[in-house]
Design a protein around this motif. Structure first.
Motif, PDB file in Angstrom:
ATOM      1  N   GLU A  56       0.775  -1.273  -0.009  1.00  0.00           N
ATOM      2  CA  GLU A  56      -0.209   0.001   0.066  1.00  0.00           C
ATOM      3  C   GLU A  56       0.848   1.250  -0.099  1.00  0.00           C
ATOM      4  O   GLU A  56       0.526   2.098  -0.640  1.00  0.00           O
ATOM      5  CB  GLU A  56      -0.926  -0.005   1.333  1.00  0.00           C
ATOM      6  CG  GLU A  56      -2.179  -1.056   1.235  1.00  0.00           C
ATOM      7  CD  GLU A  56      -2.915  -0.998   2.411  1.00  0.00           C
ATOM      8  OE1 GLU A  56      -2.646  -0.164   3.389  1.00  0.00           O
ATOM      9  OE2 GLU A  56      -3.771  -1.484   2.584  1.00  0.00           O
ATOM     10  N   THR A  57       2.001   1.291   0.796  1.00  0.00           N
ATOM     11  CA  THR A  57       2.725   2.478   1.154  1.00  0.00           C
ATOM     12  C   THR A  57       4.001   2.541   0.323  1.00  0.00           C
ATOM     13  O   THR A  57       4.674   3.505   0.214  1.00  0.00           O
ATOM     14  CB  THR A  57       2.845   2.845   2.352  1.00  0.00           C
ATOM     15  OG1 THR A  57       3.764   1.654   2.897  1.00  0.00           O
ATOM     16  CG2 THR A  57       1.584   2.742   3.177  1.00  0.00           C
ATOM     17  N   GLY A  58       4.629   1.395   0.054  1.00  0.00           N
ATOM     18  CA  GLY A  58       5.831   1.355  -0.536  1.00  0.00           C
ATOM     19  C   GLY A  58       7.036   1.452   0.275  1.00  0.00           C
ATOM     20  O   GLY A  58       8.223   1.829  -0.064  1.00  0.00           O
ATOM     21  N   GLU A  59       6.790   1.524   1.705  1.00  0.00           N
ATOM     22  CA  GLU A  59       7.635   1.634   2.602  1.00  0.00           C
ATOM     23  C   GLU A  59       7.842   0.772   3.815  1.00  0.00           C
ATOM     24  O   GLU A  59       6.682   0.220   3.990  1.00  0.00           O
ATOM     25  CB  GLU A  59       7.436   3.312   3.207  1.00  0.00           C
ATOM     26  CG  GLU A  59       7.554   4.400   2.144  1.00  0.00           C
ATOM     27  CD  GLU A  59       7.368   5.832   2.793  1.00  0.00           C
ATOM     28  OE1 GLU A  59       7.496   6.659   2.341  1.00  0.00           O
ATOM     29  OE2 GLU A  59       6.597   5.814   3.967  1.00  0.00           O
ATOM     30  N   LEU A  60       9.044   0.696   4.507  1.00  0.00           N
ATOM     31  CA  LEU A  60       9.177  -0.224   5.887  1.00  0.00           C
ATOM     32  C   LEU A  60      10.489   0.392   6.243  1.00  0.00           C
ATOM     33  O   LEU A  60      11.299   0.840   5.673  1.00  0.00           O
ATOM     34  CB  LEU A  60       9.225  -1.598   5.239  1.00  0.00           C
ATOM     35  CG  LEU A  60      10.526  -2.049   4.373  1.00  0.00           C
ATOM     36  CD1 LEU A  60      10.662  -3.685   4.370  1.00  0.00           C
ATOM     37  CD2 LEU A  60      10.007  -1.910   2.839  1.00  0.00           C
ATOM     38  N   VAL A  61      10.572  -0.038   7.729  1.00  0.00           N
ATOM     39  CA  VAL A  61      11.726  -0.104   8.362  1.00  0.00           C
ATOM     40  C   VAL A  61      12.050  -1.389   8.713  1.00  0.00           C
ATOM     41  O   VAL A  61      11.481  -2.153   9.210  1.00  0.00           O
ATOM     42  CB  VAL A  61      11.637   0.999   9.648  1.00  0.00           C
ATOM     43  CG1 VAL A  61      12.889   1.027  10.288  1.00  0.00           C
ATOM     44  CG2 VAL A  61      11.168   2.422   9.204  1.00  0.00           C
ATOM     45  N   ILE A  62      13.470  -1.645   8.527  1.00  0.00           N
ATOM     46  CA  ILE A  62      13.894  -3.053   8.965  1.00  0.00           C
ATOM     47  C   ILE A  62      14.988  -2.713  10.095  1.00  0.00           C
ATOM     48  O   ILE A  62      16.009  -2.390   9.986  1.00  0.00           O
ATOM     49  CB  ILE A  62      14.776  -3.843   7.646  1.00  0.00           C
ATOM     50  CG1 ILE A  62      13.648  -4.285   6.867  1.00  0.00           C
ATOM     51  CG2 ILE A  62      15.239  -5.179   8.329  1.00  0.00           C
ATOM     52  CD1 ILE A  62      14.233  -4.740   5.627  1.00  0.00           C
ATOM     53  N   GLN A  63      14.374  -3.399  11.418  1.00  0.00           N
ATOM     54  CA  GLN A  63      15.497  -3.047  12.743  1.00  0.00           C
ATOM     55  C   GLN A  63      16.179  -4.674  12.894  1.00  0.00           C
ATOM     56  O   GLN A  63      15.534  -5.483  12.342  1.00  0.00           O
ATOM     57  CB  GLN A  63      14.462  -3.080  13.671  1.00  0.00           C
ATOM     58  CG  GLN A  63      14.145  -1.500  14.184  1.00  0.00           C
ATOM     59  CD  GLN A  63      12.812  -1.157  13.249  1.00  0.00           C
ATOM     60  OE1 GLN A  63      12.384   0.102  13.105  1.00  0.00           O
ATOM     61  NE2 GLN A  63      12.272  -2.023  12.807  1.00  0.00           N
ATOM     62  N   LEU A  64      17.281  -4.436  13.279  1.00  0.00           N
ATOM     63  CA  LEU A  64      18.160  -5.600  13.773  1.00  0.00           C
ATOM     64  C   LEU A  64      17.817  -5.876  15.207  1.00  0.00           C
ATOM     65  O   LEU A  64      17.217  -4.869  16.122  1.00  0.00           O
ATOM     66  CB  LEU A  64      19.417  -5.517  13.610  1.00  0.00           C
ATOM     67  CG  LEU A  64      19.913  -5.440  12.130  1.00  0.00           C
ATOM     68  CD1 LEU A  64      21.411  -5.329  11.966  1.00  0.00           C
ATOM     69  CD2 LEU A  64      19.314  -6.502  11.099  1.00  0.00           C
ATOM     70  N   VAL A  65      17.629  -7.116  15.899  1.00  0.00           N
ATOM     71  CA  VAL A  65      17.100  -7.333  17.068  1.00  0.00           C
ATOM     72  C   VAL A  65      18.220  -7.663  18.319  1.00  0.00           C
ATOM     73  O   VAL A  65      18.853  -8.664  18.158  1.00  0.00           O
ATOM     74  CB  VAL A  65      16.183  -8.507  17.138  1.00  0.00           C
ATOM     75  CG1 VAL A  65      15.415  -8.719  18.490  1.00  0.00           C
ATOM     76  CG2 VAL A  65      15.005  -8.318  16.201  1.00  0.00           C
ATOM     77  N   PRO A  66      18.302  -6.717  19.160  1.00  0.00           N
ATOM     78  CA  PRO A  66      19.371  -7.210  20.240  1.00  0.00           C
ATOM     79  C   PRO A  66      18.913  -8.101  21.158  1.00  0.00           C
ATOM     80  O   PRO A  66      17.473  -8.201  21.631  1.00  0.00           O
ATOM     81  CB  PRO A  66      19.512  -5.557  20.710  1.00  0.00           C
ATOM     82  CG  PRO A  66      18.259  -4.968  20.735  1.00  0.00           C
ATOM     83  CD  PRO A  66      17.615  -5.416  19.429  1.00  0.00           C
ATOM     84  N   PHE A  67      19.529  -8.570  22.005  1.00  0.00           N
ATOM     85  CA  PHE A  67      19.188  -9.567  22.914  1.00  0.00           C
ATOM     86  C   PHE A  67      18.215  -8.820  24.243  1.00  0.00           C
ATOM     87  O   PHE A  67      17.284  -9.362  24.566  1.00  0.00           O
ATOM     88  CB  PHE A  67      20.327 -10.173  23.894  1.00  0.00           C
ATOM     89  CG  PHE A  67      20.033 -11.211  24.879  1.00  0.00           C
ATOM     90  CD1 PHE A  67      19.465 -12.139  24.645  1.00  0.00           C
ATOM     91  CD2 PHE A  67      20.278 -10.559  26.137  1.00  0.00           C
ATOM     92  CE1 PHE A  67      19.313 -13.363  25.742  1.00  0.00           C
ATOM     93  CE2 PHE A  67      19.889 -11.410  27.321  1.00  0.00           C
ATOM     94  CZ  PHE A  67      19.532 -12.831  27.170  1.00  0.00           C
ATOM     95  N   ALA A  68      18.510  -7.760  24.512  1.00  0.00           N
ATOM     96  CA  ALA A  68      17.655  -6.831  25.546  1.00  0.00           C
ATOM     97  C   ALA A  68      16.121  -6.639  24.913  1.00  0.00           C
ATOM     98  O   ALA A  68      15.262  -6.408  25.683  1.00  0.00           O
ATOM     99  CB  ALA A  68      18.148  -5.459  25.504  1.00  0.00           C
ATOM    100  N   GLN A  69      16.128  -6.799  23.450  1.00  0.00           N
ATOM    101  CA  GLN A  69      14.649  -6.669  23.234  1.00  0.00           C
ATOM    102  C   GLN A  69      13.896  -7.812  22.534  1.00  0.00           C
ATOM    103  O   GLN A  69      13.098  -8.104  21.704  1.00  0.00           O
ATOM    104  CB  GLN A  69      14.420  -5.618  22.135  1.00  0.00           C
ATOM    105  CG  GLN A  69      14.938  -4.124  22.546  1.00  0.00           C
ATOM    106  CD  GLN A  69      14.607  -2.975  21.407  1.00  0.00           C
ATOM    107  OE1 GLN A  69      15.125  -3.203  20.108  1.00  0.00           O
ATOM    108  NE2 GLN A  69      14.265  -2.079  21.548  1.00  0.00           N
TER     109      GLN A  69
END
Length: 202
Positions: free
Chosen positions: A77-90
């Protein structure tokens, strides 16, 4: 032992692949629907596939009932995204965001995950993630073409947020300071704490 993948079920194929091709990085993907509802979900079939242009690929499977996941709907729908990497704390928050919620319910709100505004895209990003890539959709490829059960999302990186706390004095990323989690088979994960160095030969 030999496995003839033509003789085993798709579920067994997944289990063998997911437990052997390890560790896999986790793409914690945040998106925004066309009507402004945020979404957040983790995907471990994920990798960087090009540096020029800088491009990431995320495999988003179709649900068992054939329904498309909100992440894919929002990206289309929007053509956008954010890709985060996951730390142990999260890690626990990431796992919580994997729950299947009704359409239109935000994992940020339901799971109590803090967010902040992105710089170039409308989708929010996860507060506290050591790395977040703001991306623009390049292409979505249904796979396999004849009877797709997943979609390959090719996303070009526009901007990266990297926490200064994970950088060395020389300005390089320290994998131990990142302390990322990676996916193994089943419910098992690992983290980037036990590392070693090899010098590539000339």
């Amino acid at each position: 032992m030999q496995l003839d993948f033509s003789q085993i079920s798709p579920l067994d194929a997944y289990r063998w692949l997911a437990s052997t091709v390890t560790p896999r990085p986790i793409a914690w993907v945040s998106t925004l629907s066309a009507d402004g509802v945020s979404n957040l979900a983790p995907f471990s079939f994920f990798q960087v596939i090009s540096d020029n242009p800088p491009t990431l690929m995320v495999n988003i499977s179709t649900r068992d009932d054939g329904e498309l996941k909100d992440t894919l709907r929002n990206i289309r729908e929007t053509g956008e995204l954010v890709i985060q990497l996951v730390p142990f704390a999260q890690a626990e928050l990431m796992n919580a965001s994997a729950a299947r919620l009704p359409h239109g319910i935000s994992e940020f709100e339901r799971c109590g995950i803090d967010s902040e505004s992105s710089a170039l895209v409308r989708a929010p990003r996860v507060s506290g993630a050591p790395v977040a890539f703001e991306c623009r959709l390049v292409e979505v490829q249904p796979y396999p073409k004849a009877n797709p059960n997943c979609h390959l999302v090719f996303a070009q990186v526009l901007l990266a947020h990297i926490d200064d706390a994970v950088l060395t004095e020389a300005g390089r990323v320290d994998p131990q300071r990142m302390d990322l989690v990676g996916r193994l088979g089943g419910s098992h994960y690992t983290r980037t704490q036990d590392t070693f160095t090899l010098i590539r030969p000339e």
